[in-house]
Design a protein around this motif. Structure first.
Motif, short mmCIF file in Angstrom:
data_model
loop_
_atom_site.label_atom_id
_atom_site.label_comp_id
_atom_site.label_asym_id
_atom_site.label_seq_id
_atom_site.Cartn_x
_atom_site.Cartn_y
_atom_site.Cartn_z
N LEU A 124 0.83 -1.31 0.02
CA LEU A 124 0.16 0.00 -0.07
C LEU A 124 0.89 1.37 0.09
CD1 LEU A 124 -2.70 -0.75 2.56
CD2 LEU A 124 -3.05 -0.96 0.14
N PHE A 125 0.80 2.04 -0.89
CA PHE A 125 1.12 3.35 -1.02
C PHE A 125 0.43 4.51 -0.82
CE2 PHE A 125 5.32 5.51 -3.36
CZ PHE A 125 5.46 6.18 -2.08
N PRO A 126 -0.03 4.68 0.19
CA PRO A 126 -1.24 5.90 0.02
C PRO A 126 -0.53 7.34 -0.04
CG PRO A 126 -1.02 4.72 2.54
CD PRO A 126 0.23 4.35 1.44
N TYR A 182 -13.91 2.54 1.71
CA TYR A 182 -12.74 1.73 2.37
C TYR A 182 -12.69 0.25 1.62
CZ TYR A 182 -11.90 4.50 6.42
OH TYR A 182 -11.75 5.58 7.43
N SER A 183 -13.88 -0.15 1.26
CA SER A 183 -13.52 -1.51 0.81
C SER A 183 -13.17 -1.55 -0.74
CB SER A 183 -14.87 -2.26 0.86
OG SER A 183 -15.46 -2.45 2.18
N LEU A 184 -13.03 -0.38 -1.18
CA LEU A 184 -12.28 -0.65 -2.66
C LEU A 184 -10.81 -1.03 -2.54
CD1 LEU A 184 -13.61 2.71 -4.24
CD2 LEU A 184 -14.10 0.50 -5.16
N VAL A 185 -10.17 -0.47 -1.01
CA VAL A 185 -8.87 -0.83 -1.07
C VAL A 185 -8.90 -2.34 -0.35
CG1 VAL A 185 -6.97 -0.27 0.65
CG2 VAL A 185 -8.20 1.36 -0.37
N ASN A 193 -9.53 9.73 -3.27
CA ASN A 193 -8.91 9.13 -2.02
C ASN A 193 -9.94 8.27 -1.19
OD1 ASN A 193 -7.67 8.57 0.20
ND2 ASN A 193 -6.87 10.51 0.77
N PRO A 194 -9.94 7.23 -1.12
CA PRO A 194 -10.88 6.28 -0.51
C PRO A 194 -10.91 6.30 0.99
CG PRO A 194 -9.14 4.88 -1.46
CD PRO A 194 -8.76 6.39 -1.89
N VAL A 195 -9.78 6.46 1.68
CA VAL A 195 -9.51 6.50 3.22
C VAL A 195 -8.84 7.87 3.49
CG1 VAL A 195 -8.40 5.28 4.76
CG2 VAL A 195 -8.84 4.10 2.53
#
Ligand SMILES: [Zn+2]
Length: 1010
Positions: free
Chosen positions: A726-728, A988-991, A977-979
């Motif tokens: 994960l690279f937020p 969140y669940s997309l991630v 940005n999902p989170v």
């Protein structure tokens, strides 16, 4: 400029600014010391010495009253408050406050909770001995004013309570760790309030309970003091920037007043509400010299009571006037800050019927005394800044403390002088909140009982409960009438054009029924405003005179949590039988008999928690929807084998998931859902935005290994250790160059971020390095690419997605930044393109998402190419020639030729290759190697859900989530940005889907290679 020269240059100004006594209103005490009370001469002399110009202080703080029994801050600091070179740790501040409590009957210290890293937070009450003795009686009176239902909104009863009550003014310091001045100012302020016998201070002490939290971000405070100690020990070196403040986020700790996800927000909110405080005044330090930015500029938050806007102006303008009369330059209100977003800590008061206030004073980032040069816009004289700060000045922490204390004391005094008015307003605002259904409305919000996302519904309700909102539950079914929505004609739309849309217009009132058990948030309660502000939609006009929104413009929790929320205007609902719910939880359990457990996938993050919790169970995802045991199951449904019913049952109960036990496995194509091994990568450039991702994963109990870009190069085989990286987002629009190279290393000194004897608090449970400067490096980049080549999944977002594309990980995908578009922290519409992608499991066709001028992805079927562009304008219409409009033209003397049909494609699709493009083209991307578009932005007219969307055409219909094959693995790219800030739980669940399906992301892919 040396100091002597500096003083000479300012001498003529100084003469003019000598303070002259000025008149006060009848009965008001004048500021200044009581000549009968001795002064602590030594302390006073030092204060004077550290104040860099005579006009940077005031008659309120240019002396310190002496006490034989009460210790001054010097006992802990070893010098006076604001002295150069001295920054106390939170523990030292507390030690002093507790020594005050011991020595003075006018001081009481309470513990208000702990931080994420376990450090204590405190509040210090300072008031007269009498008031302290009667704290509980007073609190009971204030509680009645805070909830007018308890006195049947009887105004004469309220007046009696107002006359008897002592108000509470709550001050909070140093939420922003590099804004370091408040703790010493507040130590000294507490001393003055406890000890000073001057009539001015005595008025405050007798009339008000001053409540002080001297350090809000305690974890960050101890870090910034560590860095300062390092700086003092290495005076010639550059010192490390404060990369971490709290455990999770930095500056955004002051954007949590909506989601209430951080401990500091919870602790301050609980204290504010428990004490029934009238004011929450938060101290910041980024503007010269004192900007009361409470008044700020428009647009104002639409949900605040106008009484509050009036209070902001009253207190602020008096504040400016008093300090201007003291001869202190650079004190002003109004300015750039819009008062739209309720995310700031102070807004806890604004939407809980109190008064929010915020100071920006001028800090040096630590306790060094420095020459400060301002920007022209900072020292310009404007209509709201008649006495602006000086273009250049020597500035000390003591100066900053003088401003902070003077501002607070004048505020407290004015507040006390007008406390009956403010207490009555406190009651009136609460009363008007209770009366909301009969005034502007709405009457209630309903969260229906048939919500498929039960856990997300519960989470949304839990946020409201943290906000002290009362939640009720319908005892029987309720039917309400929905309002008629008037459709406005779109601009430039002629009456004949809109036939299509008119069909959808609902002119007749419709009704809607909610089953028993539905949650009702009644608006006839004292804290209705915060509930309404969070659940409603926001609209920021592109025509608004405010062109630079200070923060997010939209936040609708009703949208971002992805659950049904119905705004109700039908007053009938308030009469329906319902009961208050004290503890909202999603109810979970296992129903039916059988050894196969099926959990419908509705994109609830709790599913991922379950996967990690039952880590030894075999889990699969259904690749299509199916029916079993008389129930319908969605695509993505989890099927668990090899698990004990008791384990499944207890996990289901704990997580609030409803699980069906099936006698036989359904005949549906499945693939494994695995608890992926996650590496979580951050840069040493900024950890601000990624911090919200850590917070989300931690609260979901999803394990990950946290590491910096520097660590990547040092791991021999990334793929052997991890499945997903994960690279937020870095969050500062970091370029690929910045991510790879980091900070310059060709000069300067290493910047260590390590726990040492000198810096015991720096690392905590986060990351460390010998030198923050190096970035990912080219070795690290090669490792990252091999990881994906070897079958790993790299998930990137916004600036890290742009990074991945710019280093060649995503053939045919271009990333660009908008030119004119303005989507400023808004809620936007997106649409599923490929619902068969595991990334989309559990989602409906339309998804509301958070976007902040997200990166714009465009697709090209030719590697390295851009979407086809033409020279000149498109030839949409036939050229001038023979025949009617629809006829073909001819060329005289030549056989007619058919124009080849051009294949059209949508913005979110790869444009088909033309015959010219396919000829000997090594760069033409075969379909199986192209990105899979999972989600796209909505059409321009549907893009805005909440907030400001201006020029959205630039991003409308473009891909929002892409899954790009790269070698054996995948790079997943997010533009949304999902989170984010604990507010976007619906996405969140997309991630999480990406994580759990890491080795089967091609499931359901039509044109997959195999
Ligand atoms: Zn700040």
């Amino acid at each position: 400029m040396n100091r002597n020269h500096f003083w000479k240059a300012l001498l003529p100004i100084a003469l003019f600014l000598t303070v002259a006594p000025f008149a006060w209103a009848d009965g008001e005490s004048a500021p200044g010391r009581d000549p009968k009370q001795p002064v602590d001469e030594a302390y006073t002399a030092k204060m004077k010495k550290y104040t860099t110009a005579p006009y940077f202080t005031s008659p309120l703080v240019d002396y310190l009253p002496a006490s034989k029994t009460v210790p001054t801050p010097e006992v802990v600091l070893g010098d006076v408050a604001g002295a150069p070179g001295i920054l106390p740790y939170a523990g030292e501040v507390y030690k002093y406050m507790r020594s005050l409590e011991k020595a003075s009957p006018r001081v009481k210290v309470i513990s208000i909770g702990t931080t994420e890293e376990g450090r204590e937070m405190i509040a210090v009450a300072v008031t007269s001995e009498e008031n302290l003795k009667k704290l509980e009686e007073n609190r009971a009176r204030l509680a009645k004013l805070a909830d007018p239902r308890t006195i049947y909104s009887d105004d004469s009863e309220a007046d009696k309570l107002v006359a008897q009550s002592t108000p509470v003014y709550y001050i909070t310091g140093t939420i922003h760790s590099p804004e370091t001045g408040a703790p010493t100012a507040l130590m000294e302020l507490a001393y003055r309030l406890a000890v000073d016998e001057s009539p001015y201070i005595k008025d405050i002490r007798d009339g008000v309970i001053t409540l002080i939290t001297p350090v809000v971000e305690v974890d960050g405070r101890d870090r910034v003091v560590d860095v300062y100690k390092w700086h003092l020990a290495h005076p010639k070196d550059f010192y490390p920037p404060l990369i971490y403040w709290g455990k999770y986020v930095a500056h955004d700790n002051n954007r949590d007043a909506m989601g209430v996800t951080l401990k500091l927000t919870q602790n301050v909110l609980n204290t504010y509400v428990d004490w029934k405080a009238q004011v929450l005044h938060d101290l910041h330090e980024s503007v010269p010299y004192l900007y009361d930015n409470t008044v700020g500029d428009g647009p104002y938050n639409a949900w605040i009571d106008p009484i509050l806007a009036d209070e902001w102006n009253m207190i602020a303008s008096r504040n400016v006037a008093d300090m201007t009369k003291f001869g202190m330059p650079g004190v002003f209100t109004h300015g750039d800050f819009d008062t739209w977003s309720p995310g700031y800590l102070m807004f806890l008061a604004a939407l809980h019927n109190g008064i929010s206030r915020l100071y920006e004073t001028f800090g040096n980032g630590n306790a060094d005394t420095r020459e400060r040069t301002l920007e022209p816009e900072e020292y310009a004289r404007t209509w709201f800044k008649q006495n602006p700060p000086l273009p250049k000045t020597l500035w000390s922490q003591r100066d900053n403390n003088n401003y902070e204390e003077t501002g607070l004391l004048t505020s407290l005094h004015y507040f006390n002088e007008n406390k009956r008015l403010f207490l009555k307003n406190f009651y009136l605002k609460a009363k008007r909140s209770v009366q909301k259904p009969g005034a502007e409305g709405p009457v209630a919000y309903v969260l229906p009982a048939d919500e498929p996302r039960g856990t997300l519904q519960a989470e949304l309700l839990q946020v409201l409960q943290k906000q002290k909102v009362e939640i009720s539950r319908a005892k029987s079914a309720i039917t309400i009438t929905l309002p008629v929505k008037k459709e406005k004609k779109k601009e430039g739309e002629k009456s004949g054009d809109a036939k299509e849309e008119k069909k959808d217009e609902k002119k007749e009132p419709t009704t809607r029924s909610f089953a028993a058990g539905s949650f009702v948030i009644r608006m006839d309660q004292p804290y209705s405003r915060i509930a309404d502000a969070l659940l409603d939609h926001q609209y920021w006009s592109p025509e608004d005179p405010q062109k630079t929104p200070y923060d997010d413009t939209g936040w609708s929790f009703s949208e971002l949590f992805g659950v049904q929320v119905v705004r109700v205007t039908d007053a009938k609902i308030l009469d329906a039988p319902m009961e208050k719910v004290s503890d909202v939880r999603a109810s979970g359990g296992v129903k039916g008999d059988g050894a196969i457990f099926a959990i419908n996938n509705h994109a609830e993050p709790a599913l991922a928690t379950l996967r990690y919790k039952l880590k030894d169970a075999t889990m699969e995802a259904a690749e299509e929807a199916f029916d079993a045991g008389g129930a319908k199951f969605t695509r993505g449904t989890f099927l668990i084998r090899d698990a004990k019913r008791a384990d499944v049952e207890s996990a289901a109960k704990e997580l609030g998931l409803q699980i069906a036990a099936l006698g036989a496995a359904p005949s549906v194509k499945t693939h494994p859902v695995r608890a992926a091994r996650i590496a979580y990568v951050h840069t040493w450039l900024s950890t601000q935005t990624e911090g919200w991702w850590r917070l989300a994963l931690d609260s979901l109990q999803i394990p990950y290994e946290y590491m910096s870009t520097q660590a990547i190069a040092k791991i021999p085989d990334l793929r052997a250790k991890y499945d997903v990286i994960l690279f937020p987002p870095v969050g500062i629009n970091a370029s690929a160059t910045a991510i790879i190279q980091g900070l310059p290393t060709a000069w300067g000194n290493p910047l260590p971020w390590k726990t040492t004897e000198l810096t015991p608090n720096l690392v905590g449970k986060n990351d460390s390095t010998d030198d923050m400067r190096p970035g990912l490096g080219y070795d690290g980049l090669a490792k990252l690419q091999s990881f994906v080549q070897d079958g790993g999944v790299l998930l990137t977002v916004d600036d890290t997605a742009q990074f991945a594309l710019s280093v060649g990980m995503g053939a045919g995908v271009n990333a660009a930044r908008s030119e004119k578009m303005k989507i400023v922290g808004a809620v936007v519409g997106t649409q599923l393109v490929d619902g068969a992608s595991p990334i989309a499991y559990g989602y409906d066709e339309k998804i509301s998402a958070y976007c902040d001028d997200g990166v714009i992805f465009s697709l090209s079927s030719v590697a390295g190419g851009r979407r086809r562009r033409r020279l000149g304008p498109d030839m949409k219409q036939r050229p001038t020639g023979r025949g009617t409009k629809d006829d073909p033209d001819f060329a005289v003397g030549r056989i007619g030729a058919e124009v080849p049909e051009e294949q059209e494609s949508e913005v979110w699709e790869f444009p088909p290759l033309t015959s010219e493009q396919t000829h000997n083209n090594a760069r033409a991307i075969p379909p199986a190697n192209r990105a899979r578009v999972v989600l796209r932005y909505a059409n321009a007219k549907d893009l805005l859900i909440s907030g400001l969307v201006d020029g959205g055409g630039e991003i409308a219909q473009h891909p929002a989530v892409l899954d790009v094959p790269f070698g054996q693995g995948h790079v997943v790219l997010f533009s949304i940005n999902p989170v984010y800030r604990g507010e976007t739980r619906g996405t969140y669940s997309l991630v999480l889907n990406t994580v759990l399906n890491f080795d089967n992301l091609n499931a359901g892919r039509k044109d997959a290679a195999k």
